[in-house]
Design an enzyme around this catalytic site. Structure first.
Site, short mmCIF file in Angstrom:
data_model
loop_
_atom_site.label_atom_id
_atom_site.label_comp_id
_atom_site.label_asym_id
_atom_site.label_seq_id
_atom_site.Cartn_x
_atom_site.Cartn_y
_atom_site.Cartn_z
N TYR A 291 1.05 -1.14 -0.21
CA TYR A 291 0.23 0.11 0.51
C TYR A 291 1.12 1.54 0.40
O TYR A 291 1.92 1.40 1.01
CB TYR A 291 -0.96 -0.37 0.91
CG TYR A 291 -2.19 1.29 1.07
CD1 TYR A 291 -2.94 1.45 0.56
CD2 TYR A 291 -2.08 1.92 2.22
CE1 TYR A 291 -3.86 2.81 0.79
CE2 TYR A 291 -2.49 3.52 2.13
CZ TYR A 291 -3.68 3.24 1.30
OH TYR A 291 -4.23 4.35 1.54
N ASP B 118 9.15 2.95 0.09
CA ASP B 118 8.22 3.77 0.92
C ASP B 118 8.43 2.99 2.20
O ASP B 118 8.12 2.24 2.51
CB ASP B 118 7.41 3.18 -0.17
CG ASP B 118 6.11 4.11 1.03
OD1 ASP B 118 6.19 4.57 1.46
OD2 ASP B 118 4.74 3.52 0.39
N LYS C 167 4.16 9.41 9.16
CA LYS C 167 3.78 8.63 10.40
C LYS C 167 4.47 8.79 11.14
O LYS C 167 4.25 10.01 12.09
CB LYS C 167 3.48 7.01 10.17
CG LYS C 167 2.12 6.90 9.10
CD LYS C 167 1.98 5.40 8.99
CE LYS C 167 0.82 4.85 8.06
NZ LYS C 167 1.09 4.47 6.85
C1 LIG Z 1 0.44 4.51 5.51
C2 LIG Z 1 0.67 4.55 4.74
C3 LIG Z 1 0.56 5.45 3.58
C4 LIG Z 1 -0.16 6.81 3.10
O1 LIG Z 1 0.16 8.11 4.35
P1 LIG Z 1 -0.92 8.56 4.77
O2 LIG Z 1 -0.35 9.34 5.20
O3 LIG Z 1 -2.59 7.40 4.76
O4 LIG Z 1 -1.20 9.09 3.49
C5 LIG Z 1 1.88 5.46 1.98
N1 LIG Z 1 3.17 4.22 2.14
C6 LIG Z 1 2.68 3.12 3.09
C7 LIG Z 1 4.10 1.91 3.44
C8 LIG Z 1 1.74 3.37 3.87
O5 LIG Z 1 2.40 2.53 5.31
#
Ligand SMILES: *Cc1c(COP(=O)(O)O)cnc(C)c1O
Length: 442
Positions: free
Chosen positions: A153, A248, A276
């Site tokens: 994701y 990511d 995060k």
């Molecule tokens: C949470 C997440 C996102 C998206 O971040 P948001 O702040 O919710 O838009 C992207 N990549 C990874 C790996 C994530 O866990």
């Protein structure tokens, strides 16, 4: 101990009343889909406040939190230094629309521990960070295709919504309506941990792939660590083909160590995204990498990306206060030890109960897959018995333990969790599994 003794009957009259009113004006009663608990059933939580490792719902029930705002809250809720920094900054002003020294300070805290991020740009969500990193990779390479992994994701930008993890996995949305076919066709999905599939997709789309984007530890299909050589292989394949590797780290950044997971796993992406944890529980995310790449971003280069509230002082102060505390010696070791205790204990409980399950774990991240065999990619994760997970989730919640409301998400520990919390969680798991094997599903 009988299950009746360990089970706390939660009162949730007020929470239910608030949620029902919320459903009238908020889509599904929530601001993000997984919060509606659709895949696990039961009553969605309405939280009033948090403190350390605990959440308190609108009825005053105390819950031991293993969601930790999807990993953002690594220091526990209402961390005193973060709370103080936010309150102090609120009095000085929350957004000025120009540069502050605070951005420099947070950037320095990040680049000092992730040296291959030479330049960074702050944005307000992980979605923005990954979306911008992909635009940059396309702008640099002048190519259109991207490669992502099934079950990973990367936020909700159009290009990432096919075979994605997190809420899309939870709700069973393989392809999202509203994403133009012409754009979706530029996203090539391959199985995680499968370098041969990556090689094949590169030979099929020679000189057309701008970037590979990957979670270094997949944590949005449940936790799936990379196999030895997988990430290093991605680095080699992308470079051989003139493409960029985007790592990511929105979840993994500052989660497994004070810095990037890449360093731990022996890989170095061309571009890295963070989110995060770096915001200390306030919306902050970022993308960065070598100056040679980041200099293509406006105003230095033609790849445009902007944000009205990007890098705002309130968010920067929270992030700075969080990252400063992550330098504490043993902080990560202690979280890992705690997670190990939980994982070993859970494995023993699951074995005793005779319930087939596999736990994937790394550092303070873990997922109990109610799956017949070990999980190394999304296809394996999808073999999990999601109804069994749902029952386990509800049983644990009834015992005051809040796990992720989906089979396809990670459990997160924070530095606020204690050994006593782990032992209490194991006792709750014992009671929950006993209930699952002796009492029919409610
Ligand atoms: C949470 C997440 C996102 C998206 O971040 P948001 O702040 O919710 O838009 C992207 N990549 C990874 C790996 C994530 O866990």
């Amino acid at each position: 101990m009988s299950t009746a003794q360990t089970q706390v009957k939660r009162e949730h009259r007020r929470s239910r009343e608030i949620f029902e009113r919320a459903e009238q004006v908020l889509v599904g009663g929530v601001s993000s889909p997984v919060r509606a608990f659709r895949s696990v059933g039961g009553e969605p939580l309405v939280i009033e406040r948090g403190s350390g490792q605990y959440l308190y719902d609108a009825d005053g029930n105390e819950l031991l939190d293993f969601v930790c705002s999807w990993g953002a809250i690594i220091l526990g809720h209402a961390n005193p230094a973060i709370a103080e920094a936010i309150a102090d900054q609120a009095r000085r002003g929350t957004s000025f629309g120009v540069t502050t020294e605070l951005e420099l300070e947070l950037a320095t805290l990040i680049t000092r521990v992730i040296p291959f991020i030479e330049k960074i740009r702050f944005v307000s969500s992980g979605t923005e960070a990954t979306m911008s990193a992909v635009r940059l990779a396309r702008g640099i390479t002048k190519r259109d295709f991207i490669v992502k992994f099934e079950g990973c994701y990367h936020g909700h930008a159009d290009s990432f919504l096919s075979h994605a993890g997190s809420g899309l996995a939870t709700l069973g949305i393989a392809e999202c309506p509203g994403v133009p076919q012409a754009l979706a066709g530029l996203t090539l999905n391959v199985p995680f941990n499968d370098l041969r599939a990556v090689e094949q997709v590169f030979s099929r789309h020679k000189d057309k792939i701008a970037a590979v984007i990957v979670e270094p530890v997949a944590a949005n299909m449940g936790v799936v660590p990379p196999e030895t050589g997988f990430l290093k292989g991605l680095q080699e394949i992308t470079h051989r083909n003139g493409a960029l590797l985007i790592v990511d780290e929105v979840i993994t950044g500052f989660r497994l160590r004070n810095g990037s997971a890449q360093e731990l796993l022996g890989v170095e992406g061309d571009l890295t995204t963070l989110g995060k944890i770096i915001g200390g529980g306030v919306p902050v995310a970022a993308y960065g990498g070598r100056a040679e790449w980041m200099n293509h971003v406006a105003p230095l280069g033609p790849v445009y990306q902007a944000g009205t509230l990007a890098g705002n002082p309130l968010a920067m102060r929270a992030g700075i206060a969080a990252l400063k505390q992550l330098t504490k010696p043993d902080l990560y070791d202690e979280m890992t030890q705690m997670a190990r205790r939980l994982v070993f204990g859970l494995r023993a409980e699951l074995k005793d109960a005779g319930i087939p399950a596999h736990i994937n774990a790394i550092g303070s991240l873990l997922t109990i897959f109610f799956a017949p065999r070990s999980v190394r990619n999304y296809a394996d994760a999808k073999r999990s018995d999601t109804r069994r997970y749902a029952r386990f989730f509800r049983e644990m919640l009834n015992r005051g333990i809040f796990l992720a409301p989906s089979q396809f998400e990670a459990a997160f520990l924070s530095a606020a969790h204690t050994t006593a919390d782990i032992d209490r969680t194991l006792a709750a798991a014992h009671g929950s599994l006993q209930a699952m094997t002796t009492e029919p599903a409610a």
